[in-house]
Write an enzyme that holds these catalytic residues in place. Sequence first.
Site, PDB file in Angstrom:
ATOM      1  N   PRO A  33       0.787  -1.238   0.000  1.00  0.00           N
ATOM      2  CA  PRO A  33       0.000   0.000   0.000  1.00  0.00           C
ATOM      3  C   PRO A  33       0.823   1.295   0.000  1.00  0.00           C
ATOM      4  O   PRO A  33       0.243   2.368  -0.124  1.00  0.00           O
ATOM      5  CB  PRO A  33      -0.823  -0.120   1.292  1.00  0.00           C
ATOM      6  N   GLY A  34       2.149   1.203   0.162  1.00  0.00           N
ATOM      7  CA  GLY A  34       2.954   2.416  -0.001  1.00  0.00           C
ATOM      8  C   GLY A  34       3.831   2.809   1.174  1.00  0.00           C
ATOM      9  O   GLY A  34       4.389   3.905   1.197  1.00  0.00           O
ATOM     10  N   LYS A 134      13.243  -9.019  -1.446  1.00  0.00           N
ATOM     11  CA  LYS A 134      12.740 -10.016  -0.498  1.00  0.00           C
ATOM     12  C   LYS A 134      12.563 -11.337  -1.222  1.00  0.00           C
ATOM     13  O   LYS A 134      12.057 -11.361  -2.334  1.00  0.00           O
ATOM     14  CB  LYS A 134      11.387  -9.562   0.046  1.00  0.00           C
TER      15      LYS A 134
HETATM   16  N1  SAM Z   1       6.559  -2.720   0.678  1.00  0.00           N
HETATM   17  C1  SAM Z   1       5.105  -2.534   0.632  1.00  0.00           C
HETATM   18  C2  SAM Z   1       4.761  -1.459   1.650  1.00  0.00           C
HETATM   19  O1  SAM Z   1       5.622  -1.151   2.467  1.00  0.00           O
HETATM   20  O2  SAM Z   1       3.659  -0.915   1.601  1.00  0.00           O
HETATM   21  C3  SAM Z   1       4.377  -3.831   0.900  1.00  0.00           C
HETATM   22  C4  SAM Z   1       4.496  -4.788  -0.271  1.00  0.00           C
HETATM   23  S1  SAM Z   1       3.461  -6.229  -0.207  1.00  0.00           S
HETATM   24  C5  SAM Z   1       4.293  -7.236   0.970  1.00  0.00           C
HETATM   25  C6  SAM Z   1       3.807  -7.064  -1.732  1.00  0.00           C
HETATM   26  C7  SAM Z   1       3.261  -6.409  -2.985  1.00  0.00           C
HETATM   27  O3  SAM Z   1       3.833  -7.008  -4.151  1.00  0.00           O
HETATM   28  C8  SAM Z   1       1.745  -6.544  -3.143  1.00  0.00           C
HETATM   29  O4  SAM Z   1       1.145  -5.275  -3.092  1.00  0.00           O
HETATM   30  C9  SAM Z   1       1.591  -7.184  -4.532  1.00  0.00           C
HETATM   31  O5  SAM Z   1       0.511  -6.666  -5.273  1.00  0.00           O
HETATM   32  C10 SAM Z   1       2.917  -6.830  -5.197  1.00  0.00           C
HETATM   33  N2  SAM Z   1       3.254  -7.668  -6.353  1.00  0.00           N
HETATM   34  C11 SAM Z   1       3.250  -9.012  -6.428  1.00  0.00           C
HETATM   35  N3  SAM Z   1       3.571  -9.415  -7.656  1.00  0.00           N
HETATM   36  C12 SAM Z   1       3.823  -8.310  -8.403  1.00  0.00           C
HETATM   37  C13 SAM Z   1       4.204  -8.084  -9.769  1.00  0.00           C
HETATM   38  N4  SAM Z   1       4.405  -9.100 -10.623  1.00  0.00           N
HETATM   39  N5  SAM Z   1       4.341  -6.810 -10.192  1.00  0.00           N
HETATM   40  C14 SAM Z   1       4.125  -5.777  -9.332  1.00  0.00           C
HETATM   41  N6  SAM Z   1       3.782  -5.933  -8.041  1.00  0.00           N
HETATM   42  C15 SAM Z   1       3.618  -7.181  -7.568  1.00  0.00           C
END
Ligand code: SAM
Length: 184
Positions: A33-34, A134
């Site tokens: 979410p950002g 990660k």
């Molecule tokens: N670091 C973020 C924060 O601090 O708000 C949280 C990230 S969350 C753990 C993982 C994100 O990876 C999700 O929002 C998901 O939609 C995104 N994601 C997964 N596969 C993706 C892809 N192929 N391209 C772009 N985003 C992707």
Amino acid sequence: HYRCRSAFKLLEIDKEHKILHPGNRVVDCGAAPGAWSQVLVDKSVGFVLGVDLLRIAPLEGAVFLSKCDLTDPATHRKIIDLLPSGQADVILSDMAPNASGIKELDHQRLVGMCLSLVDFSGTVLRPGGNFLCKIWDGGESSLIRDRLQQRFQIVKTVKPKASRTESAEIYLLAKSHKSNNAPN
Ligand code: SAM
């Protein structure tokens, strides 16, 4: 005020390893979410570009590419177009695919996504730049570690305290991107 607790992991990693610097152009992959982007804006890095499959609510000081897949070359072109001089100083990835529950499969999928991001970094990350991603640790972790070792001077495995100890989640930190023409 962070949108997600994951902010504390990035704060902790940066405090210890100094990967973010003023003026840096940073790409935040899997940004929704950002919260990581909030950390980047707070640190006054130069340019913050967040990218996610999901919609990311606007944040002052950041540019977002919502509903974009980071494994899609069309997304790579958009990123290059948006970055000042078409280059990044730092690439961060907190991406995670929807977990199937089958541990080995989820691990392989995430490693595959990170490998493709390392390849994209070859064209967009400036020599000397830093990379953090990660992964869920598992049988194929050495694939990504080896590729990072070919392309960067220093590679470290990082497990922030803010990351639950029982989770397989680890971060791979690669510093000082080798020049694209350097022999491996
Ligand atoms: N670091 C973020 C924060 O601090 O708000 C949280 C990230 S969350 C753990 C993982 C994100 O990876 C999700 O929002 C998901 O939609 C995104 N994601 C997964 N596969 C993706 C892809 N192929 N391209 C772009 N985003 C992707």
